[in-house]
Design a protein around this motif. Structure first.
Motif, mmCIF file in Angstrom:
data_model
loop_
_atom_site.group_PDB
_atom_site.id
_atom_site.type_symbol
_atom_site.label_atom_id
_atom_site.label_comp_id
_atom_site.label_asym_id
_atom_site.label_seq_id
_atom_site.Cartn_x
_atom_site.Cartn_y
_atom_site.Cartn_z
ATOM 1 N N ILE A 140 0.840 -1.200 0.000
ATOM 2 C CA ILE A 140 0.000 0.000 0.000
ATOM 3 C C ILE A 140 0.875 1.250 0.000
ATOM 4 C CG2 ILE A 140 -1.724 1.308 1.294
ATOM 5 C CD1 ILE A 140 -2.807 -1.345 2.329
ATOM 6 N N GLN A 141 1.928 1.252 0.793
ATOM 7 C CA GLN A 141 2.827 2.407 0.818
ATOM 8 C C GLN A 141 3.436 2.660 -0.551
ATOM 9 O OE1 GLN A 141 5.557 3.017 4.107
ATOM 10 N NE2 GLN A 141 4.523 1.421 5.286
ATOM 11 N N ARG A 142 3.861 1.589 -1.200
ATOM 12 C CA ARG A 142 4.472 1.773 -2.516
ATOM 13 C C ARG A 142 3.466 2.318 -3.525
ATOM 14 N NH1 ARG A 142 8.470 -3.401 -3.456
ATOM 15 N NH2 ARG A 142 9.801 -3.026 -1.651
ATOM 16 N N ALA A 143 2.250 1.846 -3.461
ATOM 17 C CA ALA A 143 1.233 2.361 -4.363
ATOM 18 C C ALA A 143 1.013 3.854 -4.133
ATOM 19 C CB ALA A 143 -0.077 1.596 -4.179
ATOM 20 N N LEU A 144 0.987 4.269 -2.877
ATOM 21 C CA LEU A 144 0.790 5.688 -2.570
ATOM 22 C C LEU A 144 1.967 6.527 -3.047
ATOM 23 C CD1 LEU A 144 -0.756 5.335 1.000
ATOM 24 C CD2 LEU A 144 -1.934 6.071 -1.072
#
Length: 500
Positions: free
Chosen positions: A337-341
């Motif tokens: 999720i962090q990478r997507a953000l």
């Protein structure tokens, strides 16, 4: 599942190219007078070459394709030589499983070579190839790889015009070496048990159980992902077997309609792989039934056995992932999720710079990477949103996260389209909106949850209607990021919550 985006029609083009590549490989084998077994081997080799080689650059793809014989030919020789020596054959197959999974530590190239080695052993069992057939099998595979390379790199070089997004790097704290070693032991245990149980069901078709267990471990990183993938494989096989009864058996191996349907299955495998694993397995199962029809061995009992062996492989994979060096689902979710953000922010910044007149800014690669990362997020969260999941609150929050990230991706795609227009305008509001998006992403990924901060009230979109499409997309991103603060921060102990 039904309306997944296809930016630049990339899936459509690669799927059509795969049909051309596989058809060319089979046609060459037939023109050279090779046997039906060799022609099928060549077609499957071309399919694997086009499906598994996913390096980040065309040059690396070409090198990996050239290395495939080094991985496949020794295994092909070993599998045919041990055809009648059951104990040694089984031990060799299990060893190939371990080495094939272990090779994934060397990135996309190791991944492709490992799959190609395993599938050459599998195809030999599928076709009951004998040592005397080895020369023509080598010829068929060599022709197929040459045909696949010619179609991919010369006739239709899609990647030269549209570079593929780089595969996501390994998760922090759970490096690739550690992950592949753990998964190698899991897959080996699952395949060994599947081989033994599969042979109890059938001494001739046991390999389907091993193949099922192997493929369930491809592109999974946690216990939950593997369990969901096993469920989807069984579901796809059930529907595929039904399709085989209705389609493949009545055809009874008729060459022309079977060839056309196999081509449709090849297209379906490539087109649905990134969308739905169940759809892809449906196409694989139907294609297997059609090939059995060509070989003259297809009957309803064989399709039922195919389903039984698949169930055995799925159960063995489930037991292995739970009992052998397990990794819980929540251990993988935060980082994806962090990478997507962060990718949302990178695409936004590049698009804004492009609108400001920067000749070097290019948001398209980040937008493509975002699609890859979102697919990875969906896979990580799939156990939580699965219909059979008993955790209703977590299911609701995970579903909200996926929906809002999809909103972000939609706004990013729109922003990239606007940025590509040379006549698109730019003013100070775009830069200000981009800064607010950056602040919102930082708040979500750094644990800034204070009311009034960028991810809370400070990121709320202006009430005035946007005057430009680019501004509208940026404001849409602000809204989605603002709303993400609720599911991501509602329960610090939830498996998918981003850690502070």
């Amino acid at each position: 599942m039904f309306v997944a985006p296809d930016p630049g029609r990339l899936r459509l083009r690669t799927s059509a190219r795969a049909v051309i590549g596989v058809a060319t490989a089979v046609a060459l084998a037939e023109l050279c007078g090779l046997s039906l077994t060799a022609s099928i081997t060549g077609g499957l080799a071309a399919l694997l070459a086009l499906f598994t080689v996913t390096d980040a650059t065309v040059r690396r793809q070409a090198v990996t394709t050239a290395l495939l014989p080094a991985a496949g030919f020794p295994v092909l020789a070993l599998a045919t030589a041990l055809h009648g020596v059951t104990p040694l054959r089984d031990a060799a197959f299990v060893l190939v499983v371990f080495c094939g999974v272990y090779a994934r530590r060397w990135g996309p190239r190791g991944h492709a070579l490992g799959i190609f080695a395993f599938m050459n052993f599998f195809i030999t069992q599928f076709l009951h190839a004998l040592p005397g057939q080895l020369p023509e099998l080598y010829a068929a595979v060599g022709l197929a790889l040459g045909a696949a390379a010619a179609v991919r790199f010369l006739l239709w070089p899609i990647e030269r015009r549209t570079p593929p997004p780089a595969a996501p790097a390994p998760l922090p704290g759970n490096g690739l070496a550690r992950h592949t070693t753990r998964q190698a032991f899991q897959a080996t245990a699952a395949c060994a048990v599947a081989l033994a149980v599969g042979q109890v069901l059938s001494e001739d078709r046991w390999y389907w159980a091993v193949g099922t267990a192997w493929w369930i471990f491809v592109n999974t990183a946690s216990r939950g992902e593997t369990l969901v993938r096993g469920f989807r494989r069984v579901l796809g096989t059930v529907v595929g077997v039904a399709a085989g009864v209705l389609i493949a058996i009545p055809l009874d191996g008729a060459p022309l309609p079977t060839a056309l349907l196999v081509a449709a299955c090849v297209f379906g495998i490539f087109y649905t792989a990134a969308v739905s694993y169940s759809w892809m397995i449906l196409a694989v199962t139907l294609m297997a039934g059609l090939l059995y029809g060509l070989l003259g061995v297809l009957d309803p009992g064989l399709l039922v056995l195919r389903l039984e062996e698949t169930a055995v492989g799925a159960v063995c994979a489930a037991l292995a992932v739970v009992l052998v060096l397990p990794v819980t689902t929540h251990a993988t979710n935060d980082a994806w999720i962090q990478r997507a953000l962060h990718c949302v922010h990178a695409a936004t910044a590049q698009a804004t710079a492009r609108l400001a007149g920067s000749p070097t800014a290019d948001p398209a690669p980040h937008a493509a990477e975002l699609e890859t990362l979102l697919a990875r997020v969906r896979m990580a969260l799939a156990p939580l949103v699965h219909p059979l999941s008993p955790f209703r609150a977590r299911k609701a929050r995970a579903g909200q996260v996926i929906a809002l990230l999809d909103d972000c991706a939609r706004e990013v795609r729109g922003l990239v389209t606007v940025a590509a227009d040379p006549d698109a305008g730019h003013d100070a509001r775009l830069a200000a909106a981009c800064w607010r998006v950056e602040a919102a992403v930082q708040a979500l990924t750094a644990g800034e949850r204070e009311h009034g901060g960028p991810a809370a009230t400070g990121a709320t979109a202006p009430s005035a209607a946007p005057t430009e499409p680019a501004l509208a997309h940026l404001q849409g991103l602000e809204r989605a990021l603002t709303e993400l603060a609720t599911p991501l921060g509602s329960d610090p102990k939830a498996p998918f919550v981003i850690s502070a």
